[in-house]
Design a protein around this motif. Structure first.
Motif, mmCIF file in Angstrom:
data_model
loop_
_atom_site.group_PDB
_atom_site.id
_atom_site.type_symbol
_atom_site.label_atom_id
_atom_site.label_comp_id
_atom_site.label_asym_id
_atom_site.label_seq_id
_atom_site.Cartn_x
_atom_site.Cartn_y
_atom_site.Cartn_z
ATOM 1 N N UNK A 18 -2.429 -24.197 10.491
ATOM 2 C CA UNK A 18 -3.551 -24.146 9.559
ATOM 3 C C UNK A 18 -3.960 -25.561 9.168
ATOM 4 N N UNK A 19 -5.036 -25.679 8.448
ATOM 5 C CA UNK A 19 -5.568 -26.989 8.088
ATOM 6 C C UNK A 19 -4.737 -27.706 7.040
ATOM 7 N N UNK A 20 -4.219 -26.953 6.080
ATOM 8 C CA UNK A 20 -3.439 -27.596 5.009
ATOM 9 C C UNK A 20 -2.344 -26.644 4.525
ATOM 10 N N UNK A 21 -1.603 -27.090 3.558
ATOM 11 C CA UNK A 21 -0.511 -26.283 2.999
ATOM 12 C C UNK A 21 -0.943 -25.626 1.700
ATOM 13 N N UNK A 22 -2.110 -25.024 1.706
ATOM 14 C CA UNK A 22 -2.613 -24.397 0.486
ATOM 15 C C UNK A 22 -2.296 -22.905 0.482
ATOM 16 N N UNK A 23 -2.287 -22.360 -0.703
ATOM 17 C CA UNK A 23 -2.074 -20.924 -0.868
ATOM 18 C C UNK A 23 -3.177 -20.150 -0.155
ATOM 19 N N UNK A 60 -4.231 -6.711 -6.071
ATOM 20 C CA UNK A 60 -3.892 -6.898 -4.665
ATOM 21 C C UNK A 60 -2.554 -7.614 -4.554
ATOM 22 N N UNK A 61 -1.974 -7.608 -3.364
ATOM 23 C CA UNK A 61 -0.715 -8.330 -3.203
ATOM 24 C C UNK A 61 -0.902 -9.818 -3.450
ATOM 25 N N UNK A 62 -2.084 -10.345 -3.149
ATOM 26 C CA UNK A 62 -2.370 -11.766 -3.373
ATOM 27 C C UNK A 62 -2.287 -12.086 -4.869
ATOM 28 N N UNK A 63 -2.922 -11.273 -5.683
ATOM 29 C CA UNK A 63 -2.901 -11.486 -7.132
ATOM 30 C C UNK A 63 -1.490 -11.295 -7.689
ATOM 31 N N UNK A 64 -0.750 -10.361 -7.139
ATOM 32 C CA UNK A 64 0.632 -10.151 -7.591
ATOM 33 C C UNK A 64 1.507 -11.361 -7.285
ATOM 34 N N UNK A 65 1.303 -11.968 -6.131
ATOM 35 C CA UNK A 65 2.061 -13.178 -5.786
ATOM 36 C C UNK A 65 1.728 -14.295 -6.773
ATOM 37 N N UNK A 66 0.452 -14.471 -7.089
ATOM 38 C CA UNK A 66 0.067 -15.527 -8.038
ATOM 39 C C UNK A 66 0.643 -15.267 -9.418
ATOM 40 N N UNK A 67 0.621 -14.035 -9.868
ATOM 41 C CA UNK A 67 1.199 -13.719 -11.183
ATOM 42 C C UNK A 67 2.700 -13.978 -11.204
ATOM 43 N N UNK A 68 3.359 -13.709 -10.092
ATOM 44 C CA UNK A 68 4.804 -13.962 -10.020
ATOM 45 C C UNK A 68 5.086 -15.463 -9.949
ATOM 46 N N UNK A 69 4.237 -16.196 -9.249
ATOM 47 C CA UNK A 69 4.431 -17.645 -9.097
ATOM 48 C C UNK A 69 4.146 -18.386 -10.395
ATOM 49 N N UNK A 70 3.182 -17.905 -11.168
ATOM 50 C CA UNK A 70 2.749 -18.588 -12.389
ATOM 51 C C UNK A 70 2.690 -17.613 -13.564
ATOM 52 N N UNK A 71 3.830 -17.066 -13.970
ATOM 53 C CA UNK A 71 3.809 -16.039 -15.021
ATOM 54 C C UNK A 71 3.291 -16.531 -16.365
ATOM 55 N N UNK A 72 3.414 -17.806 -16.635
ATOM 56 C CA UNK A 72 2.985 -18.353 -17.926
ATOM 57 C C UNK A 72 1.606 -19.016 -17.871
ATOM 58 N N UNK A 73 0.942 -18.937 -16.722
ATOM 59 C CA UNK A 73 -0.332 -19.634 -16.542
ATOM 60 C C UNK A 73 -1.401 -18.661 -16.053
ATOM 61 N N UNK A 85 -1.870 -28.819 -6.797
ATOM 62 C CA UNK A 85 -0.425 -28.636 -6.957
ATOM 63 C C UNK A 85 -0.069 -27.149 -6.976
ATOM 64 N N UNK A 86 -0.860 -26.347 -7.669
ATOM 65 C CA UNK A 86 -0.610 -24.910 -7.720
ATOM 66 C C UNK A 86 -0.804 -24.273 -6.347
ATOM 67 N N UNK A 87 -1.768 -24.775 -5.582
ATOM 68 C CA UNK A 87 -1.972 -24.285 -4.215
ATOM 69 C C UNK A 87 -0.699 -24.476 -3.398
ATOM 70 N N UNK A 88 -0.087 -25.638 -3.508
ATOM 71 C CA UNK A 88 1.140 -25.940 -2.761
ATOM 72 C C UNK A 88 2.305 -25.081 -3.247
ATOM 73 N N UNK A 89 2.440 -24.941 -4.563
ATOM 74 C CA UNK A 89 3.497 -24.090 -5.115
ATOM 75 C C UNK A 89 3.299 -22.648 -4.649
ATOM 76 N N UNK A 90 2.071 -22.165 -4.712
ATOM 77 C CA UNK A 90 1.765 -20.811 -4.255
ATOM 78 C C UNK A 90 2.074 -20.619 -2.780
#
Length: 126
Positions: A18-23, A60-73, A85-90
């Motif tokens: 892929x082009x980058x390491x983004x979510x 969606x599973x995408x939104x569930x992953x984001x909620x799990x990755x950033x529960x306080x944000x 930075x969040x793209x990379x963490x995701x």
């Protein structure tokens, strides 16, 4: 190549796939691999996420992953609002979750176990 191995390679060397390491790129890649497997590759993934992170079934599973990755944000729950930075963490978190999911699913009766836990979770929600 089995999906667990493929996703491990992609996580280590994203520039080859892929082009980058983004979510966002990771999601597109995973969805493409799923589509290339007749939509069966991620069978049970959303249900596993719902049970594991006690999510909302309307997401969606995408939104569930984001909620799990950033529960306080909550702002990070929208893909369009992710910082670099969040793209990379995701990105990393998605591939970690997929690995955990495929380990469980590869066990004897793993997929059945996922759906049994999901069914019990749904009953608790009522």
């Amino acid at each position: 190549m089995d999906p667990r191995t493929l996703f491990a390679v992609v996580r280590r060397r994203p520039g080859l796939y892929m082009l980058d390491s983004s979510f966002d790129e990771a999601v597109a890649f995973v969805q493409g691999v799923d589509a290339g497997n007749a939509g069966c590759l991620l069978h049970g993934f959303k249900e596993w996420l719902l049970v594991t992170f006690d999510g909302s079934a309307s997401l969606s599973w995408v939104a569930l992953v984001l909620r799990a990755a950033f529960p306080e944000t909550p702002a990070a729950w929208e893909r369009s609002k992710l910082t670099a930075e969040q793209q990379k963490i995701g990105f990393d978190f998605l591939f970690l979750l997929l690995d955990d999911f495929f380990v469980l699913r590869s066990q004897s009766d793993g997929l059945r176990a996922i759906f049994e836990r999901y069914t019990a979770w749904v009953r608790q929600q009522a």
